[in-house]
Design an enzyme around this catalytic site. Structure first.
Site, PDB file in Angstrom:
ATOM      1  NE  ARG A  23       2.035  19.198   9.951  1.00 19.74           N
ATOM      2  CZ  ARG A  23       2.189  17.882  10.012  1.00 19.74           C
ATOM      3  NH1 ARG A  23       3.380  17.352  10.089  1.00 19.74           N
ATOM      4  NH2 ARG A  23       1.136  17.091  10.014  1.00 19.74           N
ATOM      5  CD  GLU A  28      -3.967   5.992   3.102  1.00 19.06           C
ATOM      6  OE1 GLU A  28      -5.143   5.647   2.854  1.00 19.06           O
ATOM      7  OE2 GLU A  28      -3.237   5.383   3.885  1.00 19.06           O
ATOM      8  CG  ASN A  48       3.363   6.907 -18.123  1.00 20.62           C
ATOM      9  OD1 ASN A  48       4.514   6.494 -18.158  1.00 20.62           O
ATOM     10  ND2 ASN A  48       2.351   6.232 -18.635  1.00 20.62           N
ATOM     11  NE  ARG A  59       0.387  16.780 -22.569  1.00 22.11           N
ATOM     12  CZ  ARG A  59       1.634  16.746 -23.035  1.00 22.11           C
ATOM     13  NH1 ARG A  59       2.071  15.687 -23.674  1.00 22.11           N
ATOM     14  NH2 ARG A  59       2.440  17.776 -22.874  1.00 22.11           N
ATOM     15  CG  HIS A  62      -2.990   8.679 -26.651  1.00 20.09           C
ATOM     16  ND1 HIS A  62      -2.285   9.544 -25.855  1.00 20.09           N
ATOM     17  CD2 HIS A  62      -3.005   9.246 -27.886  1.00 20.09           C
ATOM     18  CE1 HIS A  62      -1.885  10.585 -26.567  1.00 20.09           C
ATOM     19  NE2 HIS A  62      -2.311  10.431 -27.807  1.00 20.09           N
ATOM     20  CE  LYS A  72      -3.549   5.296 -20.796  1.00 22.84           C
ATOM     21  NZ  LYS A  72      -3.633   6.339 -21.823  1.00 22.84           N
ATOM     22  CG  HIS A 119      -7.156   8.566 -20.697  1.00 18.30           C
ATOM     23  ND1 HIS A 119      -5.922   9.145 -20.616  1.00 18.30           N
ATOM     24  CD2 HIS A 119      -7.900   9.113 -19.710  1.00 18.30           C
ATOM     25  CE1 HIS A 119      -5.904  10.001 -19.606  1.00 18.30           C
ATOM     26  NE2 HIS A 119      -7.101   9.998 -19.053  1.00 18.30           N
ATOM     27  CE1 TYR A 132      -0.483   7.477 -18.766  1.00 16.33           C
ATOM     28  CE2 TYR A 132      -0.240   9.836 -18.453  1.00 16.33           C
ATOM     29  CZ  TYR A 132      -0.059   8.704 -19.230  1.00 16.33           C
ATOM     30  OH  TYR A 132       0.542   8.815 -20.459  1.00 16.33           O
ATOM     31  CE  LYS A 169       1.202   9.707 -30.459  1.00 11.26           C
ATOM     32  NZ  LYS A 169       1.864   8.834 -29.497  1.00 11.26           N
ATOM     33  CG  ASP A 170      -2.587  13.267 -29.720  1.00  7.99           C
ATOM     34  OD1 ASP A 170      -2.361  12.048 -29.871  1.00  7.99           O
ATOM     35  OD2 ASP A 170      -2.393  13.857 -28.640  1.00  7.99           O
TER      36      ASP A 170
END
Length: 185
Positions: A23, A28, A48, A59, A62, A72, A119, A132, A169-170
């Site tokens: 299938r 987990e 998030n 990205r 931060h 995180k 990160h 995350y 911003k980055d």
């Protein structure tokens, strides 16, 4: 679940078994008791989801300062990334050093990033989805950023000659040498 410490103290690659049958597969992705038994953060307050349409989207980098510093737990749901963390703990022997970790939706792996690290990640394929968990809620007054191309850190992003796609911003974040003591851990 297996926990593999990486080159920066506290950064841990988490890998779980995949149970496959005709299938598809079951896995987990997080269990509090496994993390607790390994002495790792296991209290999450926010989930998030980041969706990046284009490859070479960066990205980050931060982090949040206390009292809302965030651990995180990062996982790729669709696509591939190179995840990057930078040690921002001035008392650490690895302060200012970074590591890059490839993560893919095809593997049952997560990256645990404790508080004290910047990160970010670079997408490698179109339509990448990254989920995350965070150990503290988003607090804009505590949010900080480090430039993706900070010369003090010299991250080797996997851009393959392409220009990165960045938020304003980055693109305008600070370099390491200009961060104040209050921005660090």
């Amino acid at each position: 679940m297996q926990f593999y410490p990486l080159a920066l103290e506290g950064i841990t690659l988490v890998e779980g078994p995949v149970r496959a049958d005709p299938r598809g597969a079951f896995m987990e992705t997080w269990r509090a008791d496994y993390f607790e038994n390994a002495g790792l953060p296991n209290s999450w307050v926010q989930d998030n989801l980041s969706v990046s349409v284009h490859p070479y989207t960066i990205r980050g980098l931060h982090w949040q300062t206390p009292p809302f510093a965030q651990a995180k737990l990062v996982r790729v749901l669709v696509g591939e990334i190179v995840d990057v963390v930078v040690d921002l703990r001035p008392s650490s022997q690895t302060f200012g050093r970074s590591i890059s970790v490839p993560l893919s939706a095809t593997k049952n792996q997560s990256l645990l990033v404790p508080a004290g690290f910047a990160h970010g990640f670079c997408t490698l394929v179109p339509n990448t989805m990254v989920a995350y968990k965070t150990g503290a809620r988003y607090a804009p007054e505590c949010e900080r950023g480090l430039r993706w191309d900070c010369p003090d850190v010299a991250i080797d992003w996997p851009l393959n000659g392409n220009e990165p796609i960045l938020s304003e911003k980055d693109a305008s974040a600070q370099v390491l040498k200009d961060l104040s003591e209050a921005d660090l851990f």
